[in-house]
Design a protein around this motif. Structure first.
Motif, short mmCIF file in Angstrom:
data_model
loop_
_atom_site.label_atom_id
_atom_site.label_comp_id
_atom_site.label_asym_id
_atom_site.label_seq_id
_atom_site.Cartn_x
_atom_site.Cartn_y
_atom_site.Cartn_z
N PRO A 1 51.77 -52.29 50.49
CA PRO A 1 51.99 -50.84 50.53
C PRO A 1 51.31 -50.10 49.38
O PRO A 1 50.90 -48.96 49.53
CB PRO A 1 53.51 -50.72 50.44
CG PRO A 1 54.02 -52.01 51.03
CD PRO A 1 53.04 -53.04 50.56
N ALA A 2 51.18 -50.73 48.21
CA ALA A 2 50.53 -50.08 47.08
C ALA A 2 49.08 -49.73 47.43
O ALA A 2 48.64 -48.59 47.23
CB ALA A 2 50.57 -50.97 45.85
N LEU A 3 48.34 -50.71 47.92
CA LEU A 3 46.94 -50.47 48.30
C LEU A 3 46.86 -49.50 49.47
O LEU A 3 46.02 -48.58 49.48
CB LEU A 3 46.26 -51.78 48.67
CG LEU A 3 44.75 -51.67 48.86
CD1 LEU A 3 44.03 -51.89 47.54
CD2 LEU A 3 44.24 -52.68 49.89
N THR A 4 47.75 -49.68 50.44
CA THR A 4 47.72 -48.83 51.63
C THR A 4 48.00 -47.38 51.30
O THR A 4 47.24 -46.47 51.69
CB THR A 4 48.74 -49.33 52.67
OG1 THR A 4 48.39 -50.66 53.07
CG2 THR A 4 48.76 -48.43 53.89
N PHE A 5 49.07 -47.11 50.57
CA PHE A 5 49.41 -45.72 50.27
C PHE A 5 48.49 -45.12 49.21
O PHE A 5 48.34 -43.90 49.15
CB PHE A 5 50.89 -45.60 49.90
CG PHE A 5 51.80 -45.70 51.09
CD1 PHE A 5 51.75 -44.75 52.09
CD2 PHE A 5 52.68 -46.76 51.24
CE1 PHE A 5 52.57 -44.83 53.21
CE2 PHE A 5 53.52 -46.86 52.35
CZ PHE A 5 53.45 -45.89 53.35
N GLY A 6 47.86 -45.96 48.39
CA GLY A 6 46.81 -45.45 47.53
C GLY A 6 45.66 -44.91 48.37
O GLY A 6 45.11 -43.84 48.10
N TYR A 7 45.32 -45.67 49.41
CA TYR A 7 44.29 -45.23 50.35
C TYR A 7 44.74 -43.96 51.08
O TYR A 7 43.96 -43.00 51.23
CB TYR A 7 44.02 -46.36 51.34
CG TYR A 7 43.22 -45.97 52.57
CD1 TYR A 7 41.84 -45.87 52.52
CD2 TYR A 7 43.87 -45.73 53.77
CE1 TYR A 7 41.11 -45.53 53.66
CE2 TYR A 7 43.15 -45.39 54.91
CZ TYR A 7 41.77 -45.29 54.85
OH TYR A 7 41.06 -44.95 55.98
N VAL A 8 45.99 -43.93 51.52
CA VAL A 8 46.52 -42.77 52.26
C VAL A 8 46.43 -41.50 51.42
O VAL A 8 45.96 -40.46 51.87
CB VAL A 8 47.97 -43.02 52.71
CG1 VAL A 8 48.63 -41.72 53.19
CG2 VAL A 8 48.01 -44.06 53.82
N VAL A 9 46.90 -41.58 50.16
CA VAL A 9 46.90 -40.38 49.33
C VAL A 9 45.48 -39.98 48.95
O VAL A 9 45.16 -38.78 48.86
CB VAL A 9 47.80 -40.57 48.09
CG1 VAL A 9 47.15 -41.45 47.04
CG2 VAL A 9 48.16 -39.22 47.48
N GLY A 10 44.61 -40.96 48.75
CA GLY A 10 43.21 -40.62 48.46
C GLY A 10 42.56 -39.89 49.61
O GLY A 10 41.83 -38.90 49.41
N GLN A 11 42.82 -40.35 50.83
CA GLN A 11 42.28 -39.68 52.02
C GLN A 11 42.90 -38.29 52.18
O GLN A 11 42.20 -37.32 52.50
CB GLN A 11 42.57 -40.53 53.27
CG GLN A 11 41.82 -41.85 53.34
CD GLN A 11 40.35 -41.66 53.73
OE1 GLN A 11 39.86 -40.55 53.90
NE2 GLN A 11 39.64 -42.76 53.86
N ALA A 12 44.21 -38.18 51.97
CA ALA A 12 44.89 -36.90 52.13
C ALA A 12 44.36 -35.87 51.15
O ALA A 12 44.12 -34.70 51.50
CB ALA A 12 46.39 -37.08 51.95
N LEU A 13 44.16 -36.28 49.90
CA LEU A 13 43.63 -35.36 48.90
C LEU A 13 42.21 -34.93 49.22
O LEU A 13 41.83 -33.78 49.02
CB LEU A 13 43.69 -36.02 47.52
CG LEU A 13 45.09 -36.19 46.93
CD1 LEU A 13 45.08 -37.15 45.76
CD2 LEU A 13 45.66 -34.84 46.50
N ALA A 14 41.42 -35.86 49.76
CA ALA A 14 40.04 -35.52 50.10
C ALA A 14 39.97 -34.55 51.27
O ALA A 14 39.06 -33.71 51.35
CB ALA A 14 39.27 -36.80 50.43
N GLN A 15 40.93 -34.66 52.19
CA GLN A 15 40.90 -33.82 53.39
C GLN A 15 41.50 -32.44 53.18
O GLN A 15 41.32 -31.56 54.02
CB GLN A 15 41.66 -34.54 54.53
CG GLN A 15 40.97 -35.79 55.01
CD GLN A 15 41.86 -36.65 55.88
OE1 GLN A 15 42.96 -36.23 56.28
NE2 GLN A 15 41.42 -37.88 56.17
N GLN A 16 42.18 -32.22 52.07
CA GLN A 16 42.85 -30.93 51.87
C GLN A 16 41.89 -29.76 51.91
O GLN A 16 42.18 -28.71 52.48
CB GLN A 16 43.60 -30.92 50.54
CG GLN A 16 44.92 -31.63 50.61
CD GLN A 16 45.54 -31.79 49.25
OE1 GLN A 16 45.11 -31.14 48.30
NE2 GLN A 16 46.53 -32.64 49.14
#
Length: 585
Positions: A549-564
């Motif tokens: 989950p650490a790697l996965t949600f790191g990826y999730v938040v990175g993608q979310a921040l990029a898409q904002q």
């Protein structure tokens, strides 16, 4: 711009797997990212870990024909998380876990290996699987890090041999069989030879394995993207405008620097294993907060949770288990300091039992470390302390080792001298040495020995599950987790309660945005890793359920921040830059 003010798209607080995966993902999408850590080294708890990640449904599994049934992972996590099952976050994990693995393996130096068999810890439960979910980080050549290798956090010393990190899985298998198999002996000889050559040339081993490999690979991925990492730089407070987090005050070189962010602050500080007050509040076995022993970094003092709470974030105190429990033993190092040895697999080997101070077995010793501690706490209710003893005989000790005591040919004298390893020429003498009733201990050993002939542990079913048998010794039959305890002298090591990471954390949504107690998102603030509440609901379903989950949600938040910046309905607003604020003033 003032020398005491800087501006980035994203500020990530913490250099473990979650923080660095967020930084790499966001930077790969073109965002300007700063990573800070209060420690003088990078890697956090990840650098000390086993480097395993639990992520279902990946291409790595499918390539080996391990294509699990649809819905199985969700059913398993729902079974495991029970009252704290968070459907939205679990679904986000299951959907994005394979995507995260693809992203890192296809675009960075972060690589993994999937063993064909590594059972879930409760593989017999609904949705459980015999393999295909747990993967380990591929070993990494430290020379790829250049001078920055000096700043990589070291592994737990008790988990090394002459300073050499042993890879989980097959490598450990070879080391345990070095004097049973010519193939294993040759493997170990080459590994030692390479390590010694590295020490002569570089002053340290250069083959990074387990969590050190993951921390090193993520650091190299960040270096390749020119992500700045400030060490010795603690965050003192978050900067808030209105109800939004717009930055943080970071102390660098002794001076405060206000970091303004255009997209968000990501908390990834590693949870609270050394927060005495929160341990006192959430650890039932530690009424003063100090009856607890952890191999986690001493600087993991709950900063992320406190920062989140300071702006309205909430930590749910009702999670059934506030940490990933692990049996530990306390060792003495050469410099006189204490070390904490986690007992992951030694309890499952043949010829080991665990007894309480009353001399009684209390559980299946081969169960997962998290489950083992829950059983120990229950068995010690009403007692002045929560502790037990691992018991074995001489044959077992020299064949498998126990805790920090390595198997033959490494000597055991120092462990006897400093009191870590207790010894009795007879079982009765050992009982006297460790202070348990001999009659009770004798009865438990006799019953266990009698059961060994049939391979059925009539007391606690040791060796009855797929995970039990996987951690045992397949060469021992009919039960790979059972062998008689009869060849003196006899030995014991004292076990106390520890953990390998905390579960209680800030409430977040499926995009990792921090939530208030009434589930309102806090604009500009995200939490991942052990700073966020675990999606496992206080349980430990399999190897790597923290790092996956650490790697996965790191990826999730990175993608979310990029898409904002591309979404008109983005919840986190674009904040005015320092220059824009100065101009407006």
């Amino acid at each position: 711009m003032s020398k005491h003010e800087a501006e980035y798209d994203v500020l990530v607080v913490g250099t473990g797997a979650s923080g660095m995966s967020a930084a790499v993902t966001a930077a790969y999408q073109g965002l300007e990212v700063l990573v800070v850590d209060k420690a003088p080294v990078y890697g956090g708890t990840t650098a000390r870990s086993g480097g395993w990640l639990w992520i279902p449904g990946t291409k790595l599994a499918k390539e080996q024909g391990l294509d699990e049934p649809p819905g199985a992972a969700r059913a398993y996590l729902q079974h495991e998380a029970t009252t704290h099952f968070d459907a939205a976050r679990v679904d986000a994990f299951i959907e994005n876990g394979p995507k995260a693995i693809d992203f890192f393996t296809e675009n960075t130096c972060v690589q993994f290996d999937m063993p064909p068999v590594f059972p879930d810890y409760h593989a017999e439960a609904p949705g459980g699987q015999p393999g295909g979910r747990s993967m380990v980080t591929r070993p990494f050549d430290a020379r790829e890090l250049g001078k920055r290798i000096a700043q990589l956090a070291p592994p737990v010393p008790e988990l090394t041999v002459f300073g050499m990190m042993l890879g989980s899985g097959k490598e450990l298998w070879h080391f345990l069989r070095a004097f049973k198999s010519l193939e294993s002996f040759w493997y170990v000889a080459k590994r030692f030879g390479g390590h010694l050559l590295d020490v002569v040339k570089h002053g340290r081993g250069m083959t990074l394995t387990n969590g050190n490999a993951l921390a090193g690979r993520l650091a190299k991925a960040a270096m390749d993207l020119n992500v700045p990492v400030w060490l010795n730089s603690p965050v003192k407070q978050l900067v808030v405008e209105g109800d939004a987090v717009v930055g943080a005050t970071v102390v660098r070189d002794g001076a405060p620097v206000e970091i303004r962010v255009r997209r968000g602050v990501v908390l990834a500080c590693g949870g609270f294993p050394y927060d005495i007050e929160r341990r006192k509040q959430l650890f039932p076995h530690a009424p003063t907060g100090r009856e607890h022993f952890t191999p986690s970094p001493a600087l993991n003092t709950g900063d992320g949770l406190r920062l989140g709470e300071s702006v309205g974030g909430w930590v749910d105190p009702t999670i059934p288990n506030a940490a990933a429990w692990c049996p530990t033993s306390v060792t003495k190092r050469k410099d006189g300091s204490e070390g904490v040895m986690p007992h992951f697999i030694d309890r499952a080997k043949p010829g080991v039992i665990a007894v309480t101070p009353k001399g009684r077995r209390f559980t299946n010793e081969a169960m997962s470390y998290h489950d083992f501690i829950q059983e120990l706490v229950e068995a010690c209710k009403g007692s002045p302390e929560v502790t037990c003893w691992l018991i074995c005989d001489h044959k077992h000790l020299r064949e498998y080792g126990l805790g920090a005591v390595a198997p033959f040919p490494l000597p055991i004298g120092k462990h006897l001298k400093n009191g870590y390893l207790k010894k009795g020429k007879s079982l009765q003498e050992l009982a006297q040495v460790i202070g348990v009733p001999y009659a009770s201990l004798q009865e438990e050993v006799q019953t266990f020995n009698r059961d060994c002939s049939s391979g059925v542990d009539t007391r606690f079913a040791k060796g009855s599950t797929a995970y039990n048998r996987f951690q045992g010794d397949s060469l021992v039959q009919p039960n790979p987790c059972m062998a008689p305890i009869r060849q003196g002298p006899f030995y014991a090591i004292r076990i106390v309660v520890g953990e390998i990471g905390t579960f209680a954390g800030l409430a977040t949504d499926e995009s990792c945005q921090v939530l208030t107690k009434d589930r309102r998102p806090i604009p500009g603030l995200f939490a991942i890793g052990n700073d966020a509440a675990s999606i496992m609901g206080g349980n430990y379903p399999g190897a790597g359920i923290t790092l996956g989950p650490a790697l996965t949600f790191g990826y999730v938040v990175g993608q979310a921040l990029a898409q904002q910046g591309n979404r008109p309905d983005a919840e986190v607003v674009q904040f005015a830059s320092p220059r824009q604020r100065a101009h407006a003033a």
